[in-house]
Design an enzyme around this catalytic site. Structure first.
Site, mmCIF file in Angstrom:
data_model
loop_
_atom_site.group_PDB
_atom_site.id
_atom_site.type_symbol
_atom_site.label_atom_id
_atom_site.label_comp_id
_atom_site.label_asym_id
_atom_site.label_seq_id
_atom_site.Cartn_x
_atom_site.Cartn_y
_atom_site.Cartn_z
ATOM 1 N N SER A 184 0.797 -1.235 0.000
ATOM 2 C CA SER A 184 0.000 0.000 0.000
ATOM 3 C C SER A 184 0.830 1.286 0.000
ATOM 4 O O SER A 184 0.298 2.348 -0.279
ATOM 5 C CB SER A 184 -0.967 0.028 1.178
ATOM 6 O OG SER A 184 -0.277 0.235 2.392
ATOM 7 N N LYS A 193 0.766 4.841 6.706
ATOM 8 C CA LYS A 193 0.241 5.677 5.612
ATOM 9 C C LYS A 193 0.919 7.041 5.671
ATOM 10 O O LYS A 193 1.642 7.357 6.593
ATOM 11 C CB LYS A 193 -1.280 5.866 5.727
ATOM 12 C CG LYS A 193 -2.084 4.579 5.771
ATOM 13 C CD LYS A 193 -2.013 3.786 4.500
ATOM 14 C CE LYS A 193 -2.755 2.463 4.681
ATOM 15 N NZ LYS A 193 -2.422 1.489 3.692
#
Length: 187
Positions: free
Chosen positions: A40, A81
Site C-alpha cells: 500500500s 500511511k
C-alpha cells in the site's frame, strides 16, 4: 574469594536487569521497529521493509503534511500511511491531482526513484473530503487524512475515514532493512 565471585555475578545480574528495563522502556515509549506489510505504500515503501518508529515526536510537535505515520487501525492492526490533510483543510483529488483548500499540491514521492520496475501506474480515484466517511467539509481539529502511496491498492482515509491524532503511534523515516534499501526518507 567465593564472596568476591558471588558479588561479581550479582553486579552483572543487576546491570543486565537495568539494561533490559531500559531497553524495554525505550521500545515502549521512544523508538520501536516495524515491518511494512503489503504494497500500500509503494513506490516509497515495499512489503517487508523494516523501519524504526519515532513514538515521542508527536508529543512535542504535530503531524505535518507528508509525514509517514503508523496508526492503530484497530485493536489488532496498525497501518502505515502518509499524512495528506491536516486540521482545518479541505482535501480533494481530481484527475489524479491533489488539491488542498483548492490549491494544487505536488506529490513527488509518487514518482519512481529507483530501478524497481513500475508494476502499475499510481492512480488516485477522484474524491472530495465530503465523500469520505463522516462527510466533513473540513478536517476537524485533532484529525488527519491519510493515504497510501499506492493509491489504487490502499486501505486509508477513503474507506476508514479521518484518523484521530490519538490513534497515531508515531512517525517513521528510516528504513534499516533490507541492506540495499537502508536510507532516510525525504519529507
Amino acid at each position: 574469594m567465593s564472596q568476591q565471585i558471588s558479588n561479581g555475578r550479582s553486579d552483572w545480574f543487576k546491570v543486565f536487569i537495568i539494561a533490559l528495563i531500559f531497553a524495554l522502556l525505550v521500545r515502549k515509549f521512544l523508538f520501536s521497529p516495524i515491518i511494512v506489510d503489503g504494497p500500500s505504500m509503494q513506490p516509497t515503501l515495499y512489503d517487508r521493509d523494516q523501519m524504526i518508529v519515532n513514538k515521542f515526536i508527536y508529543h512535542i510537535t504535530k503531524p505535518e503534511r507528508f509525514d509517514i505515520v503508523i496508526f492503530h487501525a484497530s485493536e489488532q492492526k496498525d497501518f502505515i500511511k502518509r499524512v495528506i490533510g491536516l486540521p482545518g483543510e479541505h482535501v480533494m483529488v481530481e484527475d489524479n491531482i491533489l488539491y488542498i483548500d483548492g490549491k494544487e499540491v505536488e506529490q513527488p514521492f509518487l514518482e519512481q526513484h529507483d530501478d524497481t520496475p513500475i508494476i502499475y501506474p499510481i492512480i488516485t480515484n477522484d474524491f472530495t473530503l465530503e465523500m469520505l466517511p463522516g462527510g466533513y467539509d473540513e478536517i476537524p481539529e485533532g484529525y488527519v487524512l491519510v493515504l497510501g502511496d499506492n493509491r489504487s491498492n490502499s486501505t486509508d482515509s477513503r474507506s476508514l475515514g479521518l484518523i484521530s491524532i490519538d490513534q497515531i503511534v508515531g512517525k517513521t523515516s528510516i528504513i534499516y532493512w533490507p541492506l540495499q534499501r537502508i536510507h532516510f526518507l525525504k519529507d
